[in-house]
Design a protein around this motif. Structure first.
Motif, PDB file in Angstrom:
ATOM      1  N   ILE A  41       0.828  -1.209   0.000  1.00 15.48           N
ATOM      2  CA  ILE A  41       0.000   0.000   0.000  1.00 15.48           C
ATOM      3  C   ILE A  41       0.867   1.266   0.000  1.00 15.48           C
ATOM      4  O   ILE A  41       0.599   2.216  -0.745  1.00 15.48           O
ATOM      5  N   GLY A  42       1.911   1.278   0.826  1.00 14.83           N
ATOM      6  CA  GLY A  42       2.765   2.473   0.917  1.00 14.83           C
ATOM      7  C   GLY A  42       3.459   2.767  -0.401  1.00 14.83           C
ATOM      8  O   GLY A  42       3.574   3.936  -0.818  1.00 14.83           O
ATOM      9  N   ARG A  43       3.892   1.722  -1.054  1.00 14.65           N
ATOM     10  CA  ARG A  43       4.562   1.875  -2.349  1.00 14.65           C
ATOM     11  C   ARG A  43       3.586   2.476  -3.370  1.00 14.65           C
ATOM     12  O   ARG A  43       3.927   3.411  -4.109  1.00 14.65           O
ATOM     13  N   ALA A  84      -3.528  -8.105  19.207  1.00  8.69           N
ATOM     14  CA  ALA A  84      -2.593  -6.973  19.198  1.00  8.69           C
ATOM     15  C   ALA A  84      -2.833  -6.093  17.974  1.00  8.69           C
ATOM     16  O   ALA A  84      -2.809  -4.861  18.064  1.00  8.69           O
ATOM     17  N   TYR A  85      -3.077  -6.710  16.820  1.00 14.90           N
ATOM     18  CA  TYR A  85      -3.303  -5.928  15.596  1.00 14.90           C
ATOM     19  C   TYR A  85      -4.568  -5.079  15.743  1.00 14.90           C
ATOM     20  O   TYR A  85      -4.578  -3.891  15.418  1.00 14.90           O
ATOM     21  N   THR A  86      -5.625  -5.712  16.260  1.00 11.89           N
ATOM     22  CA  THR A  86      -6.879  -4.977  16.456  1.00 11.89           C
ATOM     23  C   THR A  86      -6.658  -3.804  17.420  1.00 11.89           C
ATOM     24  O   THR A  86      -7.103  -2.684  17.167  1.00 11.89           O
ATOM     25  N   GLY A 116      -9.714  -2.644   3.623  1.00 15.08           N
ATOM     26  CA  GLY A 116     -10.157  -4.021   3.866  1.00 15.08           C
ATOM     27  C   GLY A 116      -9.018  -4.960   3.523  1.00 15.08           C
ATOM     28  O   GLY A 116      -7.842  -4.618   3.693  1.00 15.08           O
ATOM     29  N   LEU A 117      -9.368  -6.138   3.045  1.00 20.25           N
ATOM     30  CA  LEU A 117      -8.325  -7.096   2.641  1.00 20.25           C
ATOM     31  C   LEU A 117      -7.703  -6.621   1.334  1.00 20.25           C
ATOM     32  O   LEU A 117      -8.367  -6.586   0.290  1.00 20.25           O
ATOM     33  N   ILE A 118      -6.453  -6.247   1.396  1.00 18.79           N
ATOM     34  CA  ILE A 118      -5.741  -5.745   0.221  1.00 18.79           C
ATOM     35  C   ILE A 118      -4.623  -6.742  -0.095  1.00 18.79           C
ATOM     36  O   ILE A 118      -3.861  -7.129   0.808  1.00 18.79           O
ATOM     37  N   GLU A 119      -4.533  -7.127  -1.348  1.00 19.39           N
ATOM     38  CA  GLU A 119      -3.533  -8.140  -1.719  1.00 19.39           C
ATOM     39  C   GLU A 119      -2.143  -7.523  -1.738  1.00 19.39           C
ATOM     40  O   GLU A 119      -1.776  -6.794  -2.660  1.00 19.39           O
ATOM     41  N   THR A 120      -1.384  -7.792  -0.678  1.00 21.54           N
ATOM     42  CA  THR A 120      -0.005  -7.292  -0.567  1.00 21.54           C
ATOM     43  C   THR A 120       0.852  -8.406   0.049  1.00 21.54           C
ATOM     44  O   THR A 120       0.311  -9.398   0.553  1.00 21.54           O
ATOM     45  N   PRO A 121       2.169  -8.200   0.105  1.00 22.84           N
ATOM     46  CA  PRO A 121       3.030  -9.204   0.746  1.00 22.84           C
ATOM     47  C   PRO A 121       2.660  -9.452   2.212  1.00 22.84           C
ATOM     48  O   PRO A 121       2.940 -10.520   2.760  1.00 22.84           O
ATOM     49  N   LEU A 122       1.982  -8.475   2.855  1.00 28.01           N
ATOM     50  CA  LEU A 122       1.576  -8.626   4.265  1.00 28.01           C
ATOM     51  C   LEU A 122       0.759  -9.898   4.478  1.00 28.01           C
ATOM     52  O   LEU A 122       0.866 -10.553   5.515  1.00 28.01           O
ATOM     53  N   ASN A 123      -0.090 -10.210   3.496  1.00 27.71           N
ATOM     54  CA  ASN A 123      -0.980 -11.367   3.668  1.00 27.71           C
ATOM     55  C   ASN A 123      -0.775 -12.422   2.587  1.00 27.71           C
ATOM     56  O   ASN A 123      -1.634 -13.292   2.399  1.00 27.71           O
TER      57      ASN A 123
HETATM   58  N1  NAD Z   1      -2.895  -5.547   3.255  1.00 31.37           N
HETATM   59  C1  NAD Z   1      -4.010  -5.442   3.944  1.00 31.37           C
HETATM   60  O1  NAD Z   1      -4.952  -6.236   3.785  1.00 31.37           O
HETATM   61  C2  NAD Z   1      -4.182  -4.321   4.927  1.00 31.37           C
HETATM   62  C3  NAD Z   1      -5.468  -4.083   5.447  1.00 31.37           C
HETATM   63  C4  NAD Z   1      -5.634  -3.062   6.368  1.00 31.37           C
HETATM   64  C5  NAD Z   1      -4.571  -2.292   6.755  1.00 31.37           C
HETATM   65  N2  NAD Z   1      -3.344  -2.549   6.238  1.00 31.37           N
HETATM   66  C6  NAD Z   1      -2.243  -1.715   6.700  1.00 31.37           C
HETATM   67  O2  NAD Z   1      -1.608  -1.118   5.602  1.00 31.37           O
HETATM   68  C7  NAD Z   1      -0.256  -0.839   5.932  1.00 31.37           C
HETATM   69  C8  NAD Z   1       0.668  -1.360   4.845  1.00 31.37           C
HETATM   70  O3  NAD Z   1       0.515  -2.747   4.762  1.00 31.37           O
HETATM   71  P1  NAD Z   1       0.796  -3.591   3.433  1.00 31.37           P
HETATM   72  O4  NAD Z   1      -0.318  -4.551   3.309  1.00 31.37           O
HETATM   73  O5  NAD Z   1       1.127  -2.694   2.306  1.00 31.37           O
HETATM   74  O6  NAD Z   1       2.067  -4.423   3.930  1.00 31.37           O
HETATM   75  P2  NAD Z   1       3.483  -4.741   3.247  1.00 31.37           P
HETATM   76  O7  NAD Z   1       4.062  -5.807   4.086  1.00 31.37           O
HETATM   77  O8  NAD Z   1       3.324  -4.961   1.785  1.00 31.37           O
HETATM   78  O9  NAD Z   1       4.292  -3.387   3.449  1.00 31.37           O
HETATM   79  C9  NAD Z   1       4.651  -2.923   4.719  1.00 31.37           C
HETATM   80  C10 NAD Z   1       5.965  -2.181   4.602  1.00 31.37           C
HETATM   81  O10 NAD Z   1       6.293  -1.692   5.914  1.00 31.37           O
HETATM   82  C11 NAD Z   1       7.674  -1.898   6.108  1.00 31.37           C
HETATM   83  N3  NAD Z   1       7.978  -1.973   7.531  1.00 31.37           N
HETATM   84  C12 NAD Z   1       7.735  -3.000   8.382  1.00 31.37           C
HETATM   85  N4  NAD Z   1       8.239  -2.736   9.591  1.00 31.37           N
HETATM   86  C13 NAD Z   1       8.808  -1.508   9.512  1.00 31.37           C
HETATM   87  C14 NAD Z   1       9.504  -0.693  10.430  1.00 31.37           C
HETATM   88  N5  NAD Z   1       9.726  -1.089  11.689  1.00 31.37           N
HETATM   89  N6  NAD Z   1       9.951   0.516  10.023  1.00 31.37           N
HETATM   90  C15 NAD Z   1       9.744   0.924   8.754  1.00 31.37           C
HETATM   91  N7  NAD Z   1       9.116   0.179   7.825  1.00 31.37           N
HETATM   92  C16 NAD Z   1       8.639  -1.014   8.204  1.00 31.37           C
HETATM   93  C17 NAD Z   1       7.999  -3.195   5.391  1.00 31.37           C
HETATM   94  O11 NAD Z   1       9.381  -3.320   5.123  1.00 31.37           O
HETATM   95  C18 NAD Z   1       7.132  -3.060   4.146  1.00 31.37           C
HETATM   96  O12 NAD Z   1       7.829  -2.430   3.103  1.00 31.37           O
HETATM   97  C19 NAD Z   1      -0.023  -1.467   7.312  1.00 31.37           C
HETATM   98  O13 NAD Z   1      -0.153  -0.472   8.307  1.00 31.37           O
HETATM   99  C20 NAD Z   1      -1.149  -2.463   7.424  1.00 31.37           C
HETATM  100  O14 NAD Z   1      -1.489  -2.734   8.760  1.00 31.37           O
HETATM  101  C21 NAD Z   1      -3.111  -3.543   5.342  1.00 31.37           C
END
Ligand code: NAD
Length: 255
Positions: free
Chosen positions: A18-20, A158-160, A190-197
């Motif tokens: 998402i950040g990217r 913890a996440y919640t 919501g559920l977003i397809e990223t490396p997180l999940n």
């Molecule tokens: N993917 C989902 O379904 C979803 C849903 C709701 C919220 N989110 C939130 O969106 C945000 C981004 O998640 P994403 O899905 O893109 O995950 P992601 O794993 O693709 O990206 C997360 C990024 O954060 C970086 N990161 C992790 N720990 C770090 C630290 N200590 N300092 C700096 N950078 C750090 C990682 O290196 C990675 O590049 C998160 O806050 C996540 O909780 C994601």
């Protein structure tokens, strides 16, 4: 005119997901973007992609759990790039141990998730407070459906708790910083397809199905689905919006 012309935007965790996508989207709309990530290589690669497309980008390594490093990077950015006017607190992790699981794992989840998702948001926001106030800036925090509910799919408390905290922090700062012209909002993906999940999606399709069955739009989101709300909240399009959360969850929370 591009939506974010003349803005300098810092995005944490912008080497992935998402950040990217937000960093790329902000750069397309004219912002000079600063990518921060504990994964320095990933942030540098995204930065290169933005520059190759004609955008302005810099990257710095940052672990958001390290308060002193956050202060140091804010100073380096002020010296090297300029006055930050947009901050996106996006860096985050999730794990799926239930509270009743192995005690050590539960404790480690609590400490790590709080350190990154909640304390990290505090650390970075505090470090950039001066330029954000001086520029009448905008803060966009990444919350979640779990800023409101604990999803029925197995997940860690913890996440919640961390994402409820992110929303509470958003409201508190909006109340305090409004007089400075700083707007503070959140996005609830919501559920977003990223490396997180990725591993959960690969190994547990039933869990994904439970989630999608509860989503009116009937699909998981892509990182690009979060870019529109992130642009809205960072730009003048949302000039009278503060203390809000924009849900980008396919309707999950409404049913
Ligand atoms: N993917 C989902 O379904 C979803 C849903 C709701 C919220 N989110 C939130 O969106 C945000 C981004 O998640 P994403 O899905 O893109 O995950 P992601 O794993 O693709 O990206 C997360 C990024 O954060 C970086 N990161 C992790 N720990 C770090 C630290 N200590 N300092 C700096 N950078 C750090 C990682 O290196 C990675 O590049 C998160 O806050 C996540 O909780 C994601």
């Amino acid at each position: 005119m591009p939506l974010l012309q003349n803005h300098i935007a810092v995005i944490t965790g912008s080497g992935s997901g998402i950040g990217r996508a937000i960093a790329l989207g902000y750069a397309r709309e004219g912002a000079q973007v600063v990518l921060l990530d504990v994964n320095e290589k990933a942030a540098a690669e995204a930065t290169r992609e933005i520059r190759d497309a004609g955008g302005k980008a810099e990257s710095f390594a940052l672990d958001v759990t390290k308060r002193e490093d956050c202060i140091a990077v804010a100073k380096r950015i002020a010296d090297k790039v300029g006055r930050v006017s947009i901050l996106v607190n996006n860096a985050g992790i999730n794990r799926r141990n239930a509270f009743t699981a192995d005690a050590e794992a539960v404790l480690k989840d609590w400490q790590d998730i709080m350190a990154i998702n909640l304390n990290g948001t505090f650390n970075v926001t505090h470090a950039f407070l001066a330029p954000l106030r001086a520029s009448k800036g905008r803060i966009v925090n990444i919350g979640s459906i779990q800023s409101f509910v604990h999803v029925r799919t197995p997940n860690s408390p913890a996440y919640t708790a961390s994402k409820h905290g992110v929303l509470g922090f958003t409201k508190a700062l909006a109340a305090e910083l409004g007089k400075d012209g700083v707007r503070v909002n959140a996005i609830g993906p919501g559920l977003i397809e990223t490396p997180l999940n990725a591993s959960v999606r690969a190994t547990n399709p039933e869990l994904v199905k439970i989630f999608i069955d509860h989503t009116p739009l009937g699909r998981a989101g892509k990182p690009e689905d979060i870019v529109g709300p992130a642009l809205f909240l960072a730009s003048d399009l949302s000039s009278y919006v503060t203390g809000s959360i924009v849900m980008a969850d396919g309707g999950y929370r409404t049913i």
